[in-house]
Design a protein around this motif. Structure first.
Motif, mmCIF file in Angstrom:
data_model
loop_
_atom_site.group_PDB
_atom_site.id
_atom_site.type_symbol
_atom_site.label_atom_id
_atom_site.label_comp_id
_atom_site.label_asym_id
_atom_site.label_seq_id
_atom_site.Cartn_x
_atom_site.Cartn_y
_atom_site.Cartn_z
ATOM 1 N N UNK B 92 5.145 -10.805 -1.720
ATOM 2 C CA UNK B 92 4.194 -11.053 -2.724
ATOM 3 C C UNK B 92 4.091 -12.271 -3.291
ATOM 4 N N UNK B 93 5.363 -12.969 -3.311
ATOM 5 C CA UNK B 93 5.311 -14.236 -3.977
ATOM 6 C C UNK B 93 4.909 -15.317 -2.824
ATOM 7 N N UNK B 94 5.059 -14.770 -1.686
ATOM 8 C CA UNK B 94 4.937 -15.793 -0.467
ATOM 9 C C UNK B 94 3.180 -15.900 -0.201
ATOM 10 N N UNK B 95 2.733 -14.771 -0.625
ATOM 11 C CA UNK B 95 1.254 -14.641 -0.599
ATOM 12 C C UNK B 95 0.678 -13.387 0.202
ATOM 13 N N UNK B 96 1.515 -12.367 0.487
ATOM 14 C CA UNK B 96 0.962 -11.186 1.064
ATOM 15 C C UNK B 96 0.196 -10.651 0.048
ATOM 16 N N UNK B 97 -0.973 -9.899 0.472
ATOM 17 C CA UNK B 97 -2.072 -9.271 -0.604
ATOM 18 C C UNK B 97 -1.490 -8.035 -1.067
ATOM 19 N N UNK B 98 -0.554 -7.477 -0.314
ATOM 20 C CA UNK B 98 -0.294 -5.969 -0.629
ATOM 21 C C UNK B 98 1.138 -5.612 0.172
ATOM 22 N N UNK B 99 1.830 -4.563 -0.352
ATOM 23 C CA UNK B 99 3.069 -3.978 0.273
ATOM 24 C C UNK B 99 3.185 -2.771 0.175
ATOM 25 N N UNK B 100 2.794 -2.204 1.620
ATOM 26 C CA UNK B 100 2.915 -0.556 1.715
ATOM 27 C C UNK B 100 4.116 -0.220 2.262
ATOM 28 N N UNK B 101 4.858 0.755 1.455
ATOM 29 C CA UNK B 101 6.271 1.203 2.198
ATOM 30 C C UNK B 101 6.005 2.251 3.095
ATOM 31 N N UNK B 102 6.715 2.368 4.235
ATOM 32 C CA UNK B 102 6.764 3.524 5.212
ATOM 33 C C UNK B 102 7.744 4.526 4.573
ATOM 34 N N UNK B 103 7.452 5.624 4.611
ATOM 35 C CA UNK B 103 6.312 6.401 5.212
ATOM 36 C C UNK B 103 5.056 6.204 4.301
ATOM 37 N N UNK B 104 3.756 6.133 4.901
ATOM 38 C CA UNK B 104 2.752 6.052 4.012
ATOM 39 C C UNK B 104 1.786 7.100 4.437
ATOM 40 N N UNK B 105 0.765 7.218 3.440
ATOM 41 C CA UNK B 105 -0.391 8.305 3.473
ATOM 42 C C UNK B 105 -1.527 7.203 4.205
ATOM 43 N N UNK B 106 -2.280 8.019 5.054
ATOM 44 C CA UNK B 106 -3.383 7.080 5.600
ATOM 45 C C UNK B 106 -4.191 6.547 4.684
ATOM 46 N N UNK B 107 -4.472 7.180 3.493
ATOM 47 C CA UNK B 107 -5.644 6.770 2.543
ATOM 48 C C UNK B 107 -5.019 5.638 1.849
ATOM 49 N N UNK B 108 -3.696 5.380 1.782
ATOM 50 C CA UNK B 108 -3.051 4.324 1.155
ATOM 51 C C UNK B 108 -3.413 3.097 1.828
ATOM 52 N N UNK B 109 -3.206 3.267 3.270
ATOM 53 C CA UNK B 109 -3.501 2.097 4.050
ATOM 54 C C UNK B 109 -5.072 1.551 3.983
ATOM 55 N N UNK B 110 -5.873 2.464 4.074
ATOM 56 C CA UNK B 110 -7.230 2.305 4.181
ATOM 57 C C UNK B 110 -7.677 1.586 2.627
ATOM 58 N N UNK B 111 -7.206 2.080 1.550
ATOM 59 C CA UNK B 111 -7.590 1.472 0.189
ATOM 60 C C UNK B 111 -7.130 0.040 0.248
ATOM 61 N N UNK B 112 -5.874 -0.415 0.782
ATOM 62 C CA UNK B 112 -5.394 -1.542 0.578
ATOM 63 C C UNK B 112 -6.228 -2.365 1.541
ATOM 64 N N UNK B 113 -6.814 -2.069 2.649
ATOM 65 C CA UNK B 113 -7.567 -3.035 3.423
ATOM 66 C C UNK B 113 -8.891 -3.231 2.737
ATOM 67 N N UNK B 114 -9.487 -1.920 2.277
ATOM 68 C CA UNK B 114 -10.774 -2.200 1.624
ATOM 69 C C UNK B 114 -10.630 -3.003 0.567
ATOM 70 N N UNK B 115 -9.723 -3.079 -0.288
ATOM 71 C CA UNK B 115 -9.537 -3.783 -1.340
ATOM 72 C C UNK B 115 -9.688 -5.419 -0.869
ATOM 73 N N UNK B 116 -9.074 -5.710 0.359
ATOM 74 C CA UNK B 116 -8.904 -7.328 0.676
ATOM 75 C C UNK B 116 -10.429 -7.808 0.567
ATOM 76 N N UNK B 117 -11.666 -6.930 0.700
ATOM 77 C CA UNK B 117 -13.031 -7.289 0.886
ATOM 78 C C UNK B 117 -13.819 -6.853 -0.197
ATOM 79 N N UNK B 118 -13.236 -6.427 -1.203
ATOM 80 C CA UNK B 118 -14.157 -5.805 -2.318
ATOM 81 C C UNK B 118 -14.430 -7.011 -3.339
#
Lengths: 157, 118
Positions: B92-118
């Protein structure tokens, strides 16, 4: 090696299998040996470096790997699932080790894990580290998963 | 539709992420390691990418550094099993927008990507 490492890996494996495949794993056996040489034909080897180092070697039958891939991608054809079996169990091993590394690292330490390497029984000519190993067996409806944990704290801490 | 790229050494994980993201985004490329990702990013210029950390040849942290050096506006979401605090902070310090830890729920991934364009 600290005995608590075994509990960390058991917890991680049970949790990851439940979340990723909906398969319930439970502990069967725990033994000690001199190195993490696997006793089942499909092996996934992950190296660990950092303040804890060594190897974690997962092992299973080919049918177990097939069932894991099927559970992860239930809508794919059997022929496709067969090709994905090794990728599926490698990723599961990666996620279990990753989860365990979070618990092992705690707040301030960092542990690196290598990408998983898959070995079939016929390839088992590699040298495994000679580190006192805890060998766990977890059982489920799809078969047995063996986890050989050969980890030691760097600098003998 | 926003264009995305998936970077993960595990084929099964690339397929799963594609199945999740295909519903709302156009996945234009997949890479199996950091080196391949840097080349494909320059070629495809996607709007976002998901990036694994533990990969052969060039790991995700080194790929993130190299990518953001060349493309400072790249929108990178880390999707990794290696979720230790020190590594999450580093990414995150380097500039990643989010960090999703596996195992993940599908909705967690979708929410994270949607947020990039909100």
């Amino acid at each position: 090696m600290k005995a608590e490492y075994a509990n960390i890996f058991i917890r991680s494996a049970v949790e990851v299998f439940q979340k990723e495949t909906n398969i319930t794993m439970s502990r069967k056996d725990l033994t000690k040996k001199d190195s993490p040489v696997p006793s089942l034909p499909v092996s996934i080897i992950i190296g660990v470096t950092g303040f804890i180092r060594g190897q974690v070697v997962y092992a299973m039958d080919q049918s177990f790997a097939f069932e894991v891939a099927h559970a992860m991608l239930p809508n794919r054809l059997p022929v496709e699932i067969k090709k994905l079996s090794n990728s599926a169990v490698s990723e599961i091993a990666n996620i279990i080790t990753g989860q365990a590394s979070i618990a092992l690292a705690g707040e301030n330490e960092k542990i690196h894990i290598t990408p998983p390497a898959v070995l079939m029984a016929s390839d088992l000519t590699m040298d495994f580290l000679e580190i006192p190993t805890i060998s766990l067996s977890l059982i489920s409806e799809i078969g047995v998963l063996e986890i050989n944990i050969a980890l030691t704290e760097a600098g003998g801490r | 539709m926003y264009r995305g790229m998936i970077v993960d050494d595990a084929m099964i994980m690339r397929m799963r992420l594609r199945e999740i993201l295909d519903k709302e985004f156009n996945i234009v490329a997949e890479a199996a390691n950091g080196q391949e990702a840097i080349g494909l990013y320059a070629e495809q210029q996607p709007d976002f990418l998901t990036l694994d950390i533990s990969m052969p040849q060039l790991n995700g942290i080194d790929a993130l550094k190299a990518l953001l050096e060349k493309h400072p506006d790249a929108r990178v979401v880390i999707v990794s099993a290696v979720g230790q605090k020190q590594i999450v902070f580093e990414a995150l310090g380097l500039g990643a927008k989010d960090f999703i830890i596996k195992p993940f729920e599908a909705e967690r991934v979708l929410k994270s990507i949607r947020r990039l364009f909100a």
